[in-house]
Each structure stands twice: as C-alpha cells, then as structure tokens.
Design a protein around this motif. Structure first.
Motif, PDB file in Angstrom:
ATOM      1  N   TYR A 246      35.378  35.982  39.637  1.00  0.00           N
ATOM      2  CA  TYR A 246      34.847  35.817  40.902  1.00  0.00           C
ATOM      3  C   TYR A 246      34.478  37.541  41.578  1.00  0.00           C
ATOM      4  O   TYR A 246      35.455  38.122  41.572  1.00  0.00           O
TER       5      TYR A 246
ATOM      6  N   CYS B  64      37.713  39.571  40.253  1.00  0.00           N
ATOM      7  CA  CYS B  64      39.051  38.963  39.818  1.00  0.00           C
ATOM      8  C   CYS B  64      39.305  38.905  38.378  1.00  0.00           C
ATOM      9  O   CYS B  64      38.580  38.520  37.585  1.00  0.00           O
TER      10      CYS B  64
ATOM     11  N   GLN C 264      38.146  35.802  51.526  1.00  0.00           N
ATOM     12  CA  GLN C 264      39.083  36.487  51.029  1.00  0.00           C
ATOM     13  C   GLN C 264      39.501  37.315  52.485  1.00  0.00           C
ATOM     14  O   GLN C 264      38.559  38.006  52.993  1.00  0.00           O
TER      15      GLN C 264
ATOM     16  N   GLY D  71      32.619  35.877  48.991  1.00  0.00           N
ATOM     17  CA  GLY D  71      32.432  35.628  47.793  1.00  0.00           C
ATOM     18  C   GLY D  71      30.806  35.678  47.228  1.00  0.00           C
ATOM     19  O   GLY D  71      30.254  35.079  47.951  1.00  0.00           O
TER      20      GLY D  71
ATOM     21  N   ARG E 209      46.008  37.760  46.405  1.00  0.00           N
ATOM     22  CA  ARG E 209      45.901  36.629  45.603  1.00  0.00           C
ATOM     23  C   ARG E 209      44.495  36.113  45.921  1.00  0.00           C
ATOM     24  O   ARG E 209      44.025  35.775  47.122  1.00  0.00           O
ATOM     25  N   CYS E 210      43.779  36.200  44.983  1.00  0.00           N
ATOM     26  CA  CYS E 210      42.171  35.696  44.829  1.00  0.00           C
ATOM     27  C   CYS E 210      42.408  34.176  45.513  1.00  0.00           C
ATOM     28  O   CYS E 210      42.869  33.208  45.199  1.00  0.00           O
ATOM     29  N   TYR E 211      41.011  34.124  46.299  1.00  0.00           N
ATOM     30  CA  TYR E 211      41.026  32.766  47.063  1.00  0.00           C
ATOM     31  C   TYR E 211      40.443  31.609  46.282  1.00  0.00           C
ATOM     32  O   TYR E 211      40.977  30.566  46.409  1.00  0.00           O
ATOM     33  N   HIS E 212      40.170  31.864  44.852  1.00  0.00           N
ATOM     34  CA  HIS E 212      39.876  30.797  43.971  1.00  0.00           C
ATOM     35  C   HIS E 212      41.199  30.121  43.722  1.00  0.00           C
ATOM     36  O   HIS E 212      41.306  28.832  43.583  1.00  0.00           O
TER      37      HIS E 212
ATOM     38  N   ILE F 158      34.170  39.757  45.020  1.00  0.00           N
ATOM     39  CA  ILE F 158      34.600  39.751  46.304  1.00  0.00           C
ATOM     40  C   ILE F 158      34.421  41.069  47.082  1.00  0.00           C
ATOM     41  O   ILE F 158      34.714  41.989  46.620  1.00  0.00           O
TER      42      ILE F 158
ATOM     43  N   GLY G  21      42.079  44.043  39.163  1.00  0.00           N
ATOM     44  CA  GLY G  21      40.620  43.852  38.955  1.00  0.00           C
ATOM     45  C   GLY G  21      40.124  44.970  39.024  1.00  0.00           C
ATOM     46  O   GLY G  21      40.657  45.983  39.384  1.00  0.00           O
TER      47      GLY G  21
ATOM     48  N   SER H 273      41.672  32.540  51.268  1.00  0.00           N
ATOM     49  CA  SER H 273      42.969  33.124  50.635  1.00  0.00           C
ATOM     50  C   SER H 273      44.141  32.880  51.674  1.00  0.00           C
ATOM     51  O   SER H 273      45.316  33.103  50.986  1.00  0.00           O
TER      52      SER H 273
ATOM     53  N   LEU I 251      44.447  40.207  42.487  1.00  0.00           N
ATOM     54  CA  LEU I 251      43.042  41.220  42.736  1.00  0.00           C
ATOM     55  C   LEU I 251      43.402  42.675  42.497  1.00  0.00           C
ATOM     56  O   LEU I 251      42.503  43.330  42.149  1.00  0.00           O
TER      57      LEU I 251
END
Ligand code: FES
Length: 157
Positions: free
Chosen positions: A85, A80, A117, A94, A56-59, A87, A67, A142, A64
């Motif tokens: 974003y 992402c 991440q 990032g 799961r994307c940190y944002h 990574i 992606g 993340s 992910l």
C-alpha cells in the motif's frame, strides 16, 4: 513548557511535544522510530523535509519503518513492505490506481482513498527533533493499530 511536569493534566501532557533525537542523526539515517506518549511513530527525513506518522500501516499493521519511499503521481509515499500500500508522507493519504474497466484504452489514474494514516507534527529546535501527536478529532484507520488492544507499546501506567 516543562515537558517533565508530572502534575500536568494527562490530556494536555499527551499532546505535549517529545524530543525523539538529534537532527544530525536523522539526516544520516533518513528515518527513526520513537515512542511518543505510548504511541509508536516513525519519523522520515526525505528531500529536506521531516514527516512523522503512526508506525503501523492502516491496512493490517505492517511496519512502515521498513518500507521504501517512492514517488507516485509526483507525491512521495512510503510503500508498506507487507502488501505494498502507498501512503503519502505529507498527508497520510492512501493512494491507489484506478481504471475504467469498460474502456480498455484508458490509462490508470492515481486516486486517493483519503487520509488513512495519522500524521504527527515534527519540529526542530536547537538541533533536536520533537514530535507532537496529532489531535485531529477525526477517526483515522491507523488509530486501530496505535491504540487499544492492538498497539504494540503498552502503557507503563
Ligand atoms: Fe500495509 Fe497491508 S499491512 S499494506
């Protein structure tokens, strides 16, 4: 190490390596997902190297594993699918582009926000792929989507 030893100290067990699949399969698909000690990870095979990170994307928790991989500033990144974003596969940084607003002629430059991440370790043994969760003590963004109330996979215990 006996990976199925249920008598193991839980903390040691959490950081024991887990077999997630076969090398032949990931070389064909170039990515796979797995659950390693209740943590969802994605493993990429890109240009002859393996990379594992929190899925799961940190944002905002984007997936992910869905992606695209592209190079930015010469660094392979997963982009992402939710808000694009970028990574880095190797370090979990990032990346973003910055420009000096007071200098309209300036070219945008790639910069790093730092490690966002969490990256996990991948090893290959006898054609099998193993993932060992990172135990780097820093707090990684993340982690928010990989642990606690927001993680997708709930512990069965
Ligand atoms: Fe990944 Fe927003 S959730 S960029």
């Amino acid at each position: 190490m006996d990976l199925d030893d249920t008598e193991q100290d839980p903390e040691i067990k959490e950081y024991s390596s887990v077999c997630v699949g076969r090398e032949d399969d990931i070389k064909k698909s170039e990515r796979m997902t797995a659950v390693v000690h209740d943590r969802e990870v994605v493993i990429f095979y890109h240009k002859g190297e393996y990379h594992a990170m929190d899925i799961r994307c940190y944002h905002s928790g984007g997936p992910l594993h869905l992606g695209e991989i592209e190079d930015f500033d010469g660094r392979p990144c997963i982009v992402c699918p939710w808000h694009k974003y970028k990574i880095t596969l190797a370090t979990g940084e990032g990346l973003y582009q910055s420009i000096n607003p007071k200098d309209p002629s300036a070219k945008p430059e790639w910069c790093s926000k730092g490690i966002k991440q969490r990256i996990h370790k991948v090893t290959v043994d006898n054609g099998n792929i193993y993932v060992t969760l990172s135990k780097e003590p820093f707090k990684c963004d993340s982690d928010f989507y990989a642990t606690g109330d927001f993680k997708v996979i709930k512990s069965s215990s």
